[in-house]
Design a protein around this motif. Sequence first.
Motif, PDB file in Angstrom:
ATOM      1  N   THR A   1       0.855  -1.185   0.000  1.00  0.00           N
ATOM      2  CA  THR A   1       0.000   0.000   0.000  1.00  0.00           C
ATOM      3  C   THR A   1       0.890   1.233   0.000  1.00  0.00           C
ATOM      4  O   THR A   1       2.083   1.150   0.314  1.00  0.00           O
ATOM      5  CB  THR A   1      -0.915   0.041   1.241  1.00  0.00           C
ATOM      6  OG1 THR A   1      -0.095   0.162   2.410  1.00  0.00           O
ATOM      7  CG2 THR A   1      -1.806  -1.186   1.337  1.00  0.00           C
ATOM      8  N   TRP A   2       0.300   2.344  -0.345  1.00  0.00           N
ATOM      9  CA  TRP A   2       1.062   3.606  -0.287  1.00  0.00           C
ATOM     10  C   TRP A   2       1.544   3.878   1.129  1.00  0.00           C
ATOM     11  O   TRP A   2       2.667   4.331   1.337  1.00  0.00           O
ATOM     12  CB  TRP A   2       0.210   4.775  -0.785  1.00  0.00           C
ATOM     13  CG  TRP A   2       0.143   4.823  -2.285  1.00  0.00           C
ATOM     14  CD1 TRP A   2      -0.949   4.546  -3.054  1.00  0.00           C
ATOM     15  CD2 TRP A   2       1.207   5.148  -3.172  1.00  0.00           C
ATOM     16  NE1 TRP A   2      -0.613   4.672  -4.381  1.00  0.00           N
ATOM     17  CE2 TRP A   2       0.692   5.057  -4.477  1.00  0.00           C
ATOM     18  CE3 TRP A   2       2.535   5.509  -3.000  1.00  0.00           C
ATOM     19  CZ2 TRP A   2       1.472   5.315  -5.604  1.00  0.00           C
ATOM     20  CZ3 TRP A   2       3.313   5.766  -4.121  1.00  0.00           C
ATOM     21  CH2 TRP A   2       2.784   5.669  -5.400  1.00  0.00           C
ATOM     22  N   ARG A   3       0.701   3.601   2.099  1.00  0.00           N
ATOM     23  CA  ARG A   3       1.068   3.840   3.491  1.00  0.00           C
ATOM     24  C   ARG A   3       2.294   3.024   3.878  1.00  0.00           C
ATOM     25  O   ARG A   3       3.243   3.536   4.460  1.00  0.00           O
ATOM     26  CB  ARG A   3      -0.113   3.496   4.398  1.00  0.00           C
ATOM     27  CG  ARG A   3       0.150   3.732   5.865  1.00  0.00           C
ATOM     28  CD  ARG A   3      -1.094   3.324   6.679  1.00  0.00           C
ATOM     29  NE  ARG A   3      -0.786   3.303   8.077  1.00  0.00           N
ATOM     30  CZ  ARG A   3      -0.142   2.314   8.695  1.00  0.00           C
ATOM     31  NH1 ARG A   3       0.229   1.259   8.030  1.00  0.00           N
ATOM     32  NH2 ARG A   3       0.113   2.378   9.974  1.00  0.00           N
TER      33      ARG A   3
ATOM     34  N   THR B   1      -6.656   3.375   4.218  1.00  0.00           N
ATOM     35  CA  THR B   1      -5.349   3.011   3.680  1.00  0.00           C
ATOM     36  C   THR B   1      -5.346   1.648   3.008  1.00  0.00           C
ATOM     37  O   THR B   1      -4.307   1.140   2.635  1.00  0.00           O
ATOM     38  CB  THR B   1      -4.282   2.994   4.797  1.00  0.00           C
ATOM     39  OG1 THR B   1      -4.644   2.011   5.758  1.00  0.00           O
ATOM     40  CG2 THR B   1      -4.129   4.344   5.438  1.00  0.00           C
TER      41      THR B   1
ATOM     42  N   LEU C   1      -0.986  -0.235  -3.329  1.00  0.00           N
ATOM     43  CA  LEU C   1      -0.098   0.563  -4.170  1.00  0.00           C
ATOM     44  C   LEU C   1      -0.171   0.091  -5.601  1.00  0.00           C
ATOM     45  O   LEU C   1      -0.219   0.896  -6.526  1.00  0.00           O
ATOM     46  CB  LEU C   1       1.327   0.443  -3.628  1.00  0.00           C
ATOM     47  CG  LEU C   1       2.452   1.097  -4.425  1.00  0.00           C
ATOM     48  CD1 LEU C   1       2.192   2.590  -4.561  1.00  0.00           C
ATOM     49  CD2 LEU C   1       3.770   0.863  -3.720  1.00  0.00           C
TER      50      LEU C   1
END
Length: 139
Positions: free
Chosen positions: A64-66, A128, A132
């Motif tokens: 994920t981006w997080r 979240t 990604l």
Amino acid sequence: MTVRGQIVRFALVGVVNTATYYCFYLLFLAVGLPYVAAHVVAFLLSMTGSFFLNCRFTYRTRPTWRKFLLFPLTNAANFVITTSGVWLLVDVAGFSSRWAPLVAAAAAIPITFVVSRTIMLRPETPRTRDSLIEAVASK
């Protein structure tokens, strides 16, 4: 998924990551970068690959981006230990700049595993959850 299995997979990813880093490091030395600059650039490139390998193979979690944005924290301690170690080994102890990164990397492994596991296995919130890969694929 057992912690023991994660440690084994983390070690395997670490071997691949270290080989990737070391190849980049030697390449950048060969093109004339000073050893500290070669270390920093090689470290950043290999860290990106390490993120995806650890998501997929070690922790079997979605990138994920997080997690991607937090992943450098897993390497912050590694970076400080290895960079200081490289400097100490080369400038203080007189080691070869070719071998110093491999020696310095060994000291950072346990710390990196603990921080990495904490970030990668932290529960996601609905905000979240988007991966990604899905975010990149939709562009």
